[in-house]
Design an enzyme around this catalytic site. Structure first.
Site, PDB file in Angstrom:
ATOM      1  N   CYS A  18       0.744  -0.937   0.027  1.00 11.91           N
ATOM      2  CA  CYS A  18       0.351  -0.182   0.502  1.00 11.91           C
ATOM      3  C   CYS A  18       0.418   1.648   0.497  1.00 11.91           C
ATOM      4  O   CYS A  18       0.019   2.747  -0.325  1.00 11.91           O
ATOM      5  CB  CYS A  18      -0.755  -0.274   0.900  1.00 11.91           C
ATOM      6  SG  CYS A  18      -1.596  -1.528   1.485  1.00 11.91           S
ATOM      7  N   HIS A  76      -9.110   2.934  -2.358  1.00  9.55           N
ATOM      8  CA  HIS A  76      -7.819   2.638  -2.098  1.00  9.55           C
ATOM      9  C   HIS A  76      -7.092   1.874  -3.035  1.00  9.55           C
ATOM     10  O   HIS A  76      -6.563   0.278  -3.266  1.00  9.55           O
ATOM     11  CB  HIS A  76      -7.412   1.532  -1.151  1.00  9.55           C
ATOM     12  CG  HIS A  76      -6.044   1.327  -0.166  1.00  9.55           C
ATOM     13  ND1 HIS A  76      -5.352   2.515  -0.759  1.00  9.55           N
ATOM     14  CD2 HIS A  76      -5.996   0.566   0.610  1.00  9.55           C
ATOM     15  CE1 HIS A  76      -3.971   1.646  -0.644  1.00  9.55           C
ATOM     16  NE2 HIS A  76      -4.602   0.600   0.114  1.00  9.55           N
ATOM     17  N   CYS A  91       0.077   2.857   6.777  1.00  6.31           N
ATOM     18  CA  CYS A  91       0.503   1.919   6.565  1.00  6.31           C
ATOM     19  C   CYS A  91       0.768   0.827   5.514  1.00  6.31           C
ATOM     20  O   CYS A  91      -0.095   0.957   4.119  1.00  6.31           O
ATOM     21  CB  CYS A  91      -0.485   1.032   7.555  1.00  6.31           C
ATOM     22  SG  CYS A  91      -2.074   0.544   6.907  1.00  6.31           S
TER      23      CYS A  91
END
Length: 411
Positions: free
Chosen positions: A92, A367, A397
């Site tokens: 991510c 996302h 994160c």
């Protein structure tokens, strides 16, 4: 002292990341990358032969997303063949990492003009589902024995349980994300950076973010079933190992309260984003006007078993690097991978909620893994300009228990 200037930032809309359902799901990933690369060149009258490198974040580098997407997207966008490209994966955190590495190249004097960004087509994931993640692969039991790494959603529920944070609190954050995103869209706050995506035949694919539901109420979320309870007990291998067991190896007495669901977790999305960075002397010589400077960069690791807790120490580290305090930061962007990530971040750092994710976050907007970090930096830059503010910080994160971070200053 050398500086890295951010000249421009743009992104595609976020599309629903499900094959056959999202408006971008029929596009090729390199087409999304090419869309933002082409926009950067056009918006800044860029001679692409002068681009030293293109650093790109893509997490699931398989299938259509394999084969160095940075280089292929640049060629697709019509860039000069001298503009090189490299693609990286920090899960991510890939989008922030791409920007950080581009800034580091400029700050070191190694490069003069670098583009950084990312692409993720989560609608392609189902086709590659047979390929396990390196930390979930049942054939890689050695790593699992050293560092048990569960599914991120199970980690989110475990952290909420350890922190004693209720589902209602997390649902409130989810509703706020939707509400703030709705205001941002209605007021055109994303318009400066938003680039529509067109199909190859010239027809419009998507011009605005597809996921937000700004009318969402707390009562709507109250009826949703927790998403990760059954997953926590699903056998991962012939021995019957489960995600719940992996967490209990480090937290043997933890009875996980499952509190996350689709309404307080990040939306699955497709999208791409890009930023143009330049050395000051180069920018002046070529008529490129800066919008911001990069003040500090940092990376931090934390528990891979809980996985999602590195943004707080990453924030403290990047502030120390910048010689700034929390009170100096005007706006924060913390990726809403799950509501607990943002909620814990705000609580641990005792932040003013009016300064955090002011235009909503990934719960509302989605996302697209490798692109999100670059999207957040662009969104932050636009908002610093809109509010006439100075400093902004972005962190998120990443799987494996990591977090990159960056602080920018509006010029």
């Amino acid at each position: 002292m050398s500086e890295a200037w951010i000249i421009d930032a743009c992104r595609t809309p976020r599309g629903v990341g499900k094959a056959g359902k999202g408006a971008l799901s029929a596009c090729h990933p390199q087409h999304l990358g090419a869309t933002v690369l082409r926009a950067l060149a056009a918006r800044n009258q860029l001679d692409t032969a002068l681009v030293d490198d293109i650093i790109w974040g893509t997490s699931a580098q398989r299938g259509q997303q394999g084969g160095d997407l940075a280089r292929m997207a640049a060629l697709d966008a019509g860039y000069d063949i001298r503009a090189s490209g490299v693609t990286l994966d920090r899960f991510c955190g890939s989008g922030i990492t791409a920007v950080n590495l581009a800034a580091a190249c400029v700050l070191s004097g190694t490069e003069d003009l670098v583009i950084a960004g990312g692409t993720e087509m989560m609608s392609t994931y189902a086709a590659g589902a047979a390929r396990a993640s390196p930390f979930l692969d049942s054939d890689n039991l050695r790593l699992r024995a050293i560092h048990p790494q569960p599914h991120q959603g199970v980690c989110a529920d475990a952290i909420a349980t350890l922190e004693g944070i209720s589902r209602e609190v997390l649902d409130q954050l989810g509703v706020l994300s939707q509400s703030r995103a709705g205001v941002a869209i209605a007021e055109g706050r994303f318009d400066k950076s938003l680039v529509p995506v067109y199909h190859e035949d010239g027809t419009l694919a998507l011009a605005r973010d597809e996921l937000p539901r700004p009318a969402t109420l707390l009562s709507d979320l109250a009826g949703l079933k927790p998403a990760f309870g059954a997953l926590a007990d699903h056998p991962l291998d012939p021995a019957g190992t489960t995600f719940r067991e992996l967490i209990r190896r480090h937290y043997p007495d933890l009875a996980i309260n499952h509190v996350h669901h689709a309404g307080n977790s990040s939306g699955v999305a497709d999208g791409a984003a890009a930023l143009l960075l330049a050395a000051p002397d180069f920018a002046r010589a070529h008529g490129l006007k800066p919008r911001a400077r990069v003040i500090a960069l940092a990376n931090m690791g934390d528990s891979p078993t809980l996985m999602l807790n590195a943004p707080v120490p990453a924030t403290r580290k990047v502030l120390q690097r910048a010689k700034l305090g929390l009170g100096d930061i005007d706006l924060f962007e913390i990726n809403e991978a799950f509501a607990i990530v943002a909620e814990k971040y705000i609580r641990d750092l005792d932040l003013d909620r009016a300064k955090v994710n002011v235009n909503g976050g990934a719960i509302a907007l989605g996302h697209p893994i490798g692109a999100t970090g670059a999207m957040l930096i662009g969104t932050l830059l636009d908002e610093l300009e809109r509010q006439d503010l100075q400093f902004g910080l972005v962190t998120m994160c990443a799987a494996g228990g990591m977090a990159p971070a960056i602080i920018i200053e509006r010029i």
